[in-house]
Design an enzyme around this catalytic site. Sequence first.
Site, PDB file in Angstrom:
ATOM      1  N   HIS A 265      35.341 -45.385 -43.298  1.00 50.09           N
ATOM      2  CA  HIS A 265      36.956 -44.982 -43.640  1.00 50.09           C
ATOM      3  C   HIS A 265      37.285 -43.950 -42.460  1.00 50.09           C
ATOM      4  CE1 HIS A 265      40.002 -43.661 -46.037  1.00 50.09           C
ATOM      5  NE2 HIS A 265      39.559 -42.839 -46.967  1.00 50.09           N
ATOM      6  N   HIS A 304      40.527 -54.399 -41.730  1.00 45.53           N
ATOM      7  CA  HIS A 304      40.995 -53.350 -42.652  1.00 45.53           C
ATOM      8  C   HIS A 304      41.058 -54.185 -43.765  1.00 45.53           C
ATOM      9  CE1 HIS A 304      43.598 -50.492 -44.581  1.00 45.53           C
ATOM     10  NE2 HIS A 304      43.553 -49.584 -43.684  1.00 45.53           N
ATOM     11  N   ASP A 362      42.739 -46.614 -35.985  1.00 48.86           N
ATOM     12  CA  ASP A 362      41.564 -45.681 -35.262  1.00 48.86           C
ATOM     13  C   ASP A 362      40.977 -46.081 -34.186  1.00 48.86           C
ATOM     14  OD1 ASP A 362      41.042 -43.753 -37.376  1.00 48.86           O
ATOM     15  OD2 ASP A 362      40.067 -45.074 -38.707  1.00 48.86           O
TER      16      ASP A 362
END
Length: 428
Positions: A265, A304, A362
């Site tokens: 996460h 994802h 990210d």
Amino acid sequence: MENKVTLTYKNGEQSIDLPVLPATLGPSVVDIRTFSKTGMFTFDPGFLATSACESQITYIDGDLGQLYYRGYPIEQLAEHSDYLESCYLLIYGELPTKQQKEDFVRVVTKHTMVHDQMTRFFQGFRRDAHPMAMMVGVTGALSAFYQDSLDINDPEHRRVAIYRLISKIPTIAAMCYRYNQGLPFQYPRNDLGYTANFLHMMFSTPCEPYEPNPVLVKALDRILILHADHEQNASTSTVRLAGSSGANPFACIAAGIACLWGPSHGGANEAVLKMLDEIGSVENVPAFMEGVKNKTHKLMGFGHRVYKNMDPRAAIMKETCDEVLKELGLENDPKFKLAMALEKIALEDPYFIERKLYPNVDFYSGIVLTALGIPVSMFTVIFALARTVGWISHWNEMISDPAMKIGRPRQLYTGSPRRDYVDIKNRG
Ligand code: CMC
């Protein structure tokens, strides 16, 4: 005509009608609340097919790669809005008028200081404690310092707690960094904007003046907007579940921070940087990719649960990355070059194409944060800072709903059937 799904047992003896609830955008959902009348439960570990709540805050279309806060596309907010305005939007559901925005910014700015005794609370941590370990603890401790905003059934208490969290989280985040570095805590500066003040609390020293670079302030502000909410992700669901028991908002946000810490996460951007360090240089990329395909390791910053297309935040982050590296003269930064080589290979490789694995936010955010001078151990802290508004907006939406129930999942039990206690002398 009412839309419904009818479930019939194979032997035809029992059938049950389940209503279908329409969505404004995206798939409708089958309301299975009455399903337990059949004597069975549904089974969906990881929530692959289950909506855990109704919400009006954020919408994601994973196939098209779209993200809206209260209906506004993330691209428009990233370009035209700022973080505090986006916070107002997430909390209240509408963009503020000029007056509402001024009032909101003023109140948030005036409450950035933390109770002075909190500085002593930090002394209990080891100097080398991970900033996220301190974030979880200190955020939870807010409930010990601000006891006059803990009544979750009082809308005014909730409002005050929301403002306190948004105002004080950057101060706590910067304190975690300063403590870890052995630097003195810096008081907030109310003449600076929210994001510039955070950079001041992170990087200024009592010895010389500090003026945050506006390009870098803008880049960090954009990072905060991009991370402000993401509907029912693991940490938001954690906040909702913790809050469903009536726990106070500071404790609930601490629970969200704990969940965010995991590498699947919020810890992913930290993991991306570690991965880039391990790969070292572009020549090692093919061998690393072989390892990804053999499932020895994952390509961090890719894939994802919801996006099966480019994460829209990643595209904006890539642009921000370019701007920041240019401003700092780091265009030839070896880490950025390595990241670009990885991205190119992954986007052309059938392993990633077949599995619809694209770069997520990210993948780039770690590079931008590094360029801003933020150490890797603070990456998830920055994510937590940004996401606090999303968590608290969801918490508030849930608590304001008169139909709220404690979150209490059921299970498929596959353990031992009933058996009798065996005295220790008789155990084999
Ligand atoms: N590298 C290599 N293979 C991957 C990756 C990856 N990053 N992500 C998924 N896969 C493979 C996975 O092995 C599986 O392959 P197979 O079908 O052969 O078994 C397939 O793709 C489907 O993956 P999954 O694990 O079932 O997908 P998921 O929805 O459960 O996991 C995820 C989503 C984000 C946990 C995962 O993609 C991952 O671990 N990515 C790396 C960590 C990361 O970047 N996380 C940040 C997410 S974005 C920030 C946020 O919102 O928190």
